[in-house]
Design a protein around this motif. Structure first.
Motif, PDB file in Angstrom:
ATOM      1  N   ALA A  45       0.828  -1.202   0.000  1.00  0.00           N
ATOM      2  CA  ALA A  45       0.000   0.000   0.000  1.00  0.00           C
ATOM      3  C   ALA A  45       0.862   1.252   0.000  1.00  0.00           C
ATOM      4  CB  ALA A  45      -0.926  -0.009   1.206  1.00  0.00           C
ATOM      5  N   LYS A  46       1.997   1.173   0.710  1.00  0.00           N
ATOM      6  CA  LYS A  46       2.921   2.320   0.712  1.00  0.00           C
ATOM      7  C   LYS A  46       3.371   2.622  -0.708  1.00  0.00           C
ATOM      8  CE  LYS A  46       5.053   1.646   5.237  1.00  0.00           C
ATOM      9  NZ  LYS A  46       6.273   1.151   5.876  1.00  0.00           N
ATOM     10  N   ALA A  47       3.558   1.585  -1.489  1.00  0.00           N
ATOM     11  CA  ALA A  47       4.023   1.767  -2.865  1.00  0.00           C
ATOM     12  C   ALA A  47       2.865   2.069  -3.810  1.00  0.00           C
ATOM     13  CB  ALA A  47       4.759   0.504  -3.324  1.00  0.00           C
ATOM     14  N   GLY A  48       1.701   2.311  -3.250  1.00  0.00           N
ATOM     15  CA  GLY A  48       0.541   2.615  -4.094  1.00  0.00           C
ATOM     16  C   GLY A  48      -0.017   1.409  -4.800  1.00  0.00           C
ATOM     17  N   GLU A  49       0.238   0.217  -4.283  1.00  0.00           N
ATOM     18  CA  GLU A  49      -0.220  -1.008  -4.926  1.00  0.00           C
ATOM     19  C   GLU A  49      -1.075  -1.848  -3.979  1.00  0.00           C
ATOM     20  OE1 GLU A  49       3.389  -2.839  -6.096  1.00  0.00           O
ATOM     21  OE2 GLU A  49       3.821  -1.367  -7.651  1.00  0.00           O
ATOM     22  N   ALA A  50      -1.894  -1.187  -3.218  1.00  0.00           N
ATOM     23  CA  ALA A  50      -2.806  -1.934  -2.349  1.00  0.00           C
ATOM     24  C   ALA A  50      -3.665  -2.840  -3.223  1.00  0.00           C
ATOM     25  CB  ALA A  50      -3.685  -0.972  -1.572  1.00  0.00           C
ATOM     26  N   ALA A  51      -3.971  -4.033  -2.720  1.00  0.00           N
ATOM     27  CA  ALA A  51      -4.725  -4.990  -3.536  1.00  0.00           C
ATOM     28  C   ALA A  51      -5.814  -5.647  -2.702  1.00  0.00           C
ATOM     29  CB  ALA A  51      -3.787  -6.062  -4.089  1.00  0.00           C
ATOM     30  N   VAL A  52      -6.914  -5.941  -3.364  1.00  0.00           N
ATOM     31  CA  VAL A  52      -7.968  -6.726  -2.718  1.00  0.00           C
ATOM     32  C   VAL A  52      -8.204  -7.980  -3.545  1.00  0.00           C
ATOM     33  CG1 VAL A  52      -9.096  -4.715  -1.702  1.00  0.00           C
ATOM     34  CG2 VAL A  52      -9.835  -5.538  -3.947  1.00  0.00           C
ATOM     35  N   ASN A  53      -8.907  -8.935  -2.962  1.00  0.00           N
ATOM     36  CA  ASN A  53      -9.160 -10.222  -3.610  1.00  0.00           C
ATOM     37  C   ASN A  53      -9.798 -10.029  -4.990  1.00  0.00           C
ATOM     38  OD1 ASN A  53     -10.851 -12.703  -4.212  1.00  0.00           O
ATOM     39  ND2 ASN A  53      -9.693 -13.397  -2.453  1.00  0.00           N
ATOM     40  N   GLU A  54      -9.286 -10.778  -5.961  1.00  0.00           N
ATOM     41  CA  GLU A  54      -9.792 -10.641  -7.333  1.00  0.00           C
ATOM     42  C   GLU A  54     -10.752 -11.756  -7.710  1.00  0.00           C
ATOM     43  OE1 GLU A  54      -6.267 -10.633  -9.647  1.00  0.00           O
ATOM     44  OE2 GLU A  54      -5.653  -8.631  -9.023  1.00  0.00           O
ATOM     45  N   GLY A  55     -11.054 -12.626  -6.760  1.00  0.00           N
ATOM     46  CA  GLY A  55     -11.877 -13.771  -7.119  1.00  0.00           C
ATOM     47  C   GLY A  55     -13.281 -13.741  -6.539  1.00  0.00           C
ATOM     48  N   CYS A  56     -13.500 -12.979  -5.494  1.00  0.00           N
ATOM     49  CA  CYS A  56     -14.780 -13.031  -4.807  1.00  0.00           C
ATOM     50  C   CYS A  56     -15.068 -11.661  -4.207  1.00  0.00           C
ATOM     51  CB  CYS A  56     -14.719 -14.102  -3.712  1.00  0.00           C
ATOM     52  SG  CYS A  56     -16.049 -13.998  -2.514  1.00  0.00           S
ATOM     53  N   VAL A  57     -16.240 -11.133  -4.483  1.00  0.00           N
ATOM     54  CA  VAL A  57     -16.529  -9.772  -4.015  1.00  0.00           C
ATOM     55  C   VAL A  57     -16.667  -9.707  -2.488  1.00  0.00           C
ATOM     56  CG1 VAL A  57     -17.565  -9.011  -6.172  1.00  0.00           C
ATOM     57  CG2 VAL A  57     -19.017 -10.033  -4.430  1.00  0.00           C
ATOM     58  N   VAL A  58     -17.082 -10.805  -1.886  1.00  0.00           N
ATOM     59  CA  VAL A  58     -17.195 -10.808  -0.420  1.00  0.00           C
ATOM     60  C   VAL A  58     -15.802 -10.700   0.200  1.00  0.00           C
ATOM     61  CG1 VAL A  58     -17.951 -12.113   1.588  1.00  0.00           C
ATOM     62  CG2 VAL A  58     -19.329 -12.129  -0.495  1.00  0.00           C
ATOM     63  N   PHE A  59     -14.890 -11.520  -0.320  1.00  0.00           N
ATOM     64  CA  PHE A  59     -13.513 -11.443   0.182  1.00  0.00           C
ATOM     65  C   PHE A  59     -12.899 -10.080  -0.142  1.00  0.00           C
ATOM     66  CE2 PHE A  59     -13.046 -16.324  -0.330  1.00  0.00           C
ATOM     67  CZ  PHE A  59     -13.749 -16.507   0.834  1.00  0.00           C
ATOM     68  N   ALA A  60     -13.239  -9.558  -1.322  1.00  0.00           N
ATOM     69  CA  ALA A  60     -12.693  -8.257  -1.723  1.00  0.00           C
ATOM     70  C   ALA A  60     -13.130  -7.178  -0.740  1.00  0.00           C
ATOM     71  CB  ALA A  60     -13.137  -7.913  -3.137  1.00  0.00           C
ATOM     72  N   GLU A  61     -14.371  -7.235  -0.328  1.00  0.00           N
ATOM     73  CA  GLU A  61     -14.855  -6.232   0.621  1.00  0.00           C
ATOM     74  C   GLU A  61     -14.107  -6.366   1.955  1.00  0.00           C
ATOM     75  OE1 GLU A  61     -18.894  -6.632   1.834  1.00  0.00           O
ATOM     76  OE2 GLU A  61     -18.821  -4.836   3.077  1.00  0.00           O
ATOM     77  N   LEU A  62     -13.940  -7.601   2.402  1.00  0.00           N
ATOM     78  CA  LEU A  62     -13.217  -7.807   3.662  1.00  0.00           C
ATOM     79  C   LEU A  62     -11.783  -7.297   3.556  1.00  0.00           C
ATOM     80  CD1 LEU A  62     -14.528 -11.384   4.555  1.00  0.00           C
ATOM     81  CD2 LEU A  62     -15.213  -9.207   5.583  1.00  0.00           C
ATOM     82  N   ASP A  63     -11.155  -7.560   2.400  1.00  0.00           N
ATOM     83  CA  ASP A  63      -9.790  -7.054   2.195  1.00  0.00           C
ATOM     84  C   ASP A  63      -9.777  -5.525   2.230  1.00  0.00           C
ATOM     85  OD1 ASP A  63      -8.879  -9.607   1.957  1.00  0.00           O
ATOM     86  OD2 ASP A  63      -8.601  -9.559  -0.220  1.00  0.00           O
ATOM     87  N   ALA A  64     -10.771  -4.936   1.597  1.00  0.00           N
ATOM     88  CA  ALA A  64     -10.834  -3.470   1.549  1.00  0.00           C
ATOM     89  C   ALA A  64     -10.967  -2.893   2.959  1.00  0.00           C
ATOM     90  CB  ALA A  64     -11.997  -3.016   0.677  1.00  0.00           C
ATOM     91  N   LEU A  65     -11.808  -3.499   3.755  1.00  0.00           N
ATOM     92  CA  LEU A  65     -11.979  -3.023   5.130  1.00  0.00           C
ATOM     93  C   LEU A  65     -10.693  -3.192   5.925  1.00  0.00           C
ATOM     94  CD1 LEU A  65     -15.567  -4.366   5.908  1.00  0.00           C
ATOM     95  CD2 LEU A  65     -14.881  -2.020   5.393  1.00  0.00           C
ATOM     96  N   SER A  66     -10.004  -4.303   5.654  1.00  0.00           N
ATOM     97  CA  SER A  66      -8.742  -4.542   6.347  1.00  0.00           C
ATOM     98  C   SER A  66      -7.724  -3.465   5.981  1.00  0.00           C
ATOM     99  CB  SER A  66      -8.222  -5.938   5.970  1.00  0.00           C
ATOM    100  OG  SER A  66      -6.972  -6.162   6.561  1.00  0.00           O
ATOM    101  N   LEU A  67      -7.688  -3.091   4.694  1.00  0.00           N
ATOM    102  CA  LEU A  67      -6.756  -2.029   4.274  1.00  0.00           C
ATOM    103  C   LEU A  67      -7.097  -0.714   4.973  1.00  0.00           C
ATOM    104  CD1 LEU A  67      -6.540  -2.797   0.433  1.00  0.00           C
ATOM    105  CD2 LEU A  67      -4.686  -3.056   2.111  1.00  0.00           C
ATOM    106  N   LEU A  68      -8.386  -0.400   5.033  1.00  0.00           N
ATOM    107  CA  LEU A  68      -8.796   0.832   5.719  1.00  0.00           C
ATOM    108  C   LEU A  68      -8.372   0.797   7.185  1.00  0.00           C
ATOM    109  CD1 LEU A  68     -12.385   1.340   4.226  1.00  0.00           C
ATOM    110  CD2 LEU A  68     -10.354   2.726   3.746  1.00  0.00           C
ATOM    111  N   ASN A  69      -8.527  -0.376   7.789  1.00  0.00           N
ATOM    112  CA  ASN A  69      -8.134  -0.519   9.206  1.00  0.00           C
ATOM    113  C   ASN A  69      -6.651  -0.269   9.411  1.00  0.00           C
ATOM    114  OD1 ASN A  69     -10.697  -1.118   9.976  1.00  0.00           O
ATOM    115  ND2 ASN A  69     -10.430  -3.334   9.954  1.00  0.00           N
ATOM    116  N   HIS A  70      -5.869  -0.567   8.347  1.00  0.00           N
ATOM    117  CA  HIS A  70      -4.430  -0.361   8.443  1.00  0.00           C
ATOM    118  C   HIS A  70      -4.034   1.049   8.018  1.00  0.00           C
ATOM    119  CE1 HIS A  70      -4.203  -4.707   8.938  1.00  0.00           C
ATOM    120  NE2 HIS A  70      -2.966  -4.529   9.368  1.00  0.00           N
TER     121      HIS A  70
END
Lengths: 438, 292
Positions: free
Chosen positions: B186-211
């Motif tokens: 994320a520091k390098a501007g390459e934060a990523a979320v799951n590309e296979g499932c929107v539910v997992f992607a949302e959880l990843d997104a929330l995790s990034l926000l938490n960080h």
């Protein structure tokens, strides 16, 4: 382009006989006078050779549960799941053994306890766990032949070792069952049954050939699946089995000779791969409304061994499934060797080829004169999705139109989106300019 | 689809309508003598879908200044096509979109339709062929809905999410909460979320926000994840025909998604005007074909 009736079609005359044999199998499955076992025994018809014993197959029991009563099937699988059995495990197994955990069968009667288990050897998924639930529950003794498979070129030395190992596995099972249950195995009957088996294979080959090579096809796979397991998984008297398959072959031959079609408005011929979604066979009828007939799959053809083009341009089974009839049989091991056949790399006749050579499905589609293929993308269980995309690529390169449908597995409709499936069939047919027959 | 709007299918005074009853929005196009004379759009709704589809249809008729009785044929497509009982005919989304792209972008060799629910890729037919096409698999369905939902989670509107192109500095830098480390990617501007499932992607997104990863960086990751799924459907085509690839459907309006898809697929995409109306236009053209 709306399709109108082109060819005559008639009800199948062998259907009544099929129902009679199936009813007989159903009765024998609950014969309380025989020692009841559980298994999937492609190798030996145990029930025939052990007259006082009976084997209830995992399948078609498991698929029947899903096909006939979806809410009950869900209860069964849940009963398995809460005991730790994963959803990706064979749905047939989870349906059947889930009913054991529930304590009652589909018709509400108590689940008959099994006294032993013979697991089915298969490489396709978690069949090696078949029967384990039964053992955990009872426990009861269990046996399983190892599944002999390897990748790569044929290896005669390994084949020979495999062959003898399988003979040993079956030999041990018979001896153990004789010892534990005090039952005598009928060796003569085993020899006789091999002749019956050879006849059934020949009839099956004729039927698949007639389906594939005749336009219009005299029999669709929808019809064939109604009787497909008779004599194999749905075991009945061997002589009745042979007579039945002769009856089917003769009728299909007559229909082919007289252009009696399975689908009266046949315009489109398609193949598929592996078992269908047993809980949603409606899609065959749906496609028929477009004039599309399904000719089956490599799985369908397994009763006779996969067909292939021969060097002389003819078509016949890919591998010899049997030794010559005049091969001498002096011992039980000889009989088992004969029964298991010369090709131990099982079951190469259809399934292993999908792991090794995706091209075989292209050859099958060509033999069946197919225009397209409908391939399942299963999430687990029998008929798993390995190589499915590669098969699609090869089929497309061969000029066929290919689509997929998605689901859990053939014995589990949890993940099947029925309307999406039908919508995609509409799209497929519309892409050819076909409209549904009113 | 400008006013004079090129002529094509249709005869003298022939009025037809095309309805694309999508999962999220219903789009309607009215054609008169092959030219677009009216459009309508509205949310498709849930249990009240039939009413919402009819409302969108009425809106389009009003836009055209026409009465329903003047319409000689109505064809419906889209996931809600079974709910538009007043339409004379249903056609698949693939056929409707193909028909529209022939009109919107003549010479297209491949179309990509990415909407609220489904992604369809269709390569043009070779000689005598029906053309190859591919759908998304179920687990990557609902991309458009997902992006709308994620925009809401990130306190953005869909327009803001659409403007988050890669390489543009985030409006607010990622800032870690006390005692929480920002992921290196994320520091390098390459934060990523799951590309296979929107539910997992949302959880990843929330995790990034938490960080402490900024909403803008998370939004970019979400756009890239959606693009990755559409790119996978493009890759399902055995014979890609990438000379002139046209992108239609609601996601075509999301610039950030389009740029991410171009980067991932290596394909230059053509986005026609009113790309979200492609299905409705194709249905209206099909209605004109039938009415003649």
């Amino acid at each position: 382009m709306k399709n109108k009736q082109i060819w005559e079609t008639r009800p199948l005359e062998f259907w009544d006989k099929a129902k009679e044999l199936r009813a007989r199998w159903q009765e024998s499955s609950s014969d309380a006078k025989r020692v009841l076992g559980q298994g999937s025994t492609y190798d030996i018809d145990w029930a025939e050779c052990f007259p006082a014993m009976n084997i209830v197959e995992d399948n078609p029991g498991g698929s029947m549960i899903q096909a006939k009563d979806s809410p009950y099937a869900r209860k069964c699988r849940l009963a398995s799941e809460i005991r730790g059995w994963g959803r990706e495990i064979c749905g047939y197994t989870n349906n059947l053994w889930g009913s054991m955990y529930l304590g009652y069968e589909q018709d509400g009667l108590p689940f008959p306890p099994r006294k032993f288990v013979v697991f089915m050897p298969a490489e396709c998924d978690q069949h090696t766990k078949r029967g384990q639930q039964c053992r955990d529950f009872a426990p009861v003794p269990g046996w399983m032949s190892d599944c002999t498979i390897y990748l790569g070129e044929d290896d005669p030395v390994r084949d020979e070792l495999f062959r003898e190992h399988k003979v040993y596995c079956n030999f041990k099972q018979i001896n153990d069952l004789e010892r534990i249950f005090g039952q005598k195995f009928d060796d003569e009957k085993l020899s006789k049954m091999m002749d019956y088996s050879e006849e059934v294979i020949e009839y099956s080959r004729d039927i698949i050939m007639l389906m594939g090579r005749t336009i219009p096809s005299p029999l669709s796979v929808k019809d064939l699946y109604s009787v497909y397991t008779i004599g194999h998984l749905t075991k009945v008297d061997p002589e009745d089995t042979v007579n039945f398959w002769k009856m089917v072959r003769d009728e299909v031959q007559w229909r082919a000779d007289n252009q009696i079609a399975a689908v009266g408005n046949e315009r489109f011929r398609w193949v598929e791969a592996h078992p269908p979604s047993w809980h949603f066979l409606k899609y065959y009828r749906y496609m028929e409304k477009y004039g599309a007939v399904c000719l089956g799959s490599q799985y369908t053809a397994q009763n006779c061994g996969l067909l292939e083009y021969k060097p002389d341009g003819g078509i016949d089974r890919r591998v010899s499934m049997k030794y010559p009839k005049d091969t001498p049989i002096a011992t039980r091991e000889d009989a088992l060797r004969m029964m298991l056949g010369p090709d131990p790399r099982e079951p190469r006749a259809w399934k292993s080829d999908e792991y090794i050579r995706q091209d075989s499905i292209v050859e099958f589609a060509d033999i069946m004169r197919a225009d397209g293929a409908l391939l399942p993308l299963w999430r687990g269980g029998v008929g798993c999705t390995l190589t499915r995309k590669e098969q699609a690529m090869r089929l497309r390169k061969a000029g066929l139109s290919v689509i997929y449908y998605e689901g859990s597995q053939p014995g589990d409709r949890t993940d099947l989106d029925e309307q999406r499936f039908l919508d995609q069939l509409d799209t497929w047919m519309e892409s050819f300019g076909y409209e549904m027959l009113d | 689809m400008a006013a004079e709007r090129s002529a094509g299918a249709g005869g003298a005074g022939l009025v037809t309508a095309g309805i694309d009853a999508g999962i999220a929005y219903t789009k309607v196009v009215i054609l008169k003598d092959g030219a677009v004379v009216g459009r309508g759009i509205g949310p498709t709704g849930g249990v009240d879908r039939r009413e919402r589809i009819e409302e969108a249809y009425q809106r389009a008729l009003e836009d055209a200044g026409l009465d329903a009785g003047e319409v000689k044929g109505v064809v419906v497509t889209g996931k809600g096509k079974h709910d538009a009982g007043f339409a004379g005919k249903r056609i698949s989304e693939l056929l409707a979109t193909k028909r529209a792209v022939e009109r919107m972008s003549p010479g297209a060799t491949c179309l990509v339709s990415a909407g609220a629910d489904e992604t369809i890729v269709s390569a043009s037919a070779g000689e005598g062929g029906a053309g190859e096409y591919a759908f998304n698999q179920k687990c990557s369905a609902g991309l458009g809905l997902f992006l709308e939902y994620m925009a809401d989670r990130l306190s953005m509107d869909i327009g803001e999410l659409s403007s988050l192109a890669d390489g543009v500095a985030a409006p607010e830098a990622s800032q870690a909460a006390e005692g929480v480390a920002i992921p290196e990617a994320a520091k390098a501007g390459e934060a990523a979320v799951n590309e296979g499932c929107v539910v997992f992607a949302e959880l990843d997104a929330l995790s990034l926000l938490n960080h402490g990863v900024s909403p803008a960086d998370v939004g970019r990751a979400v756009n890239r994840a959606a693009a990755a799924r559409v790119s996978a459907v493009i890759n399902d085509i055995t014979y890609p025909s990438a000379d002139r690839v046209v992108l239609v459907g609601g996601l075509a309006k999301n610039n950030a998604f389009v740029r991410a898809l171009e980067t991932l697929s290596g394909i230059k995409l053509t986005v026609p005007d009113d790309a979200e109306y492609a299905g409705a236009l194709g249905a209206a053209l099909a209605a004109a074909d039938s009415a003649q």
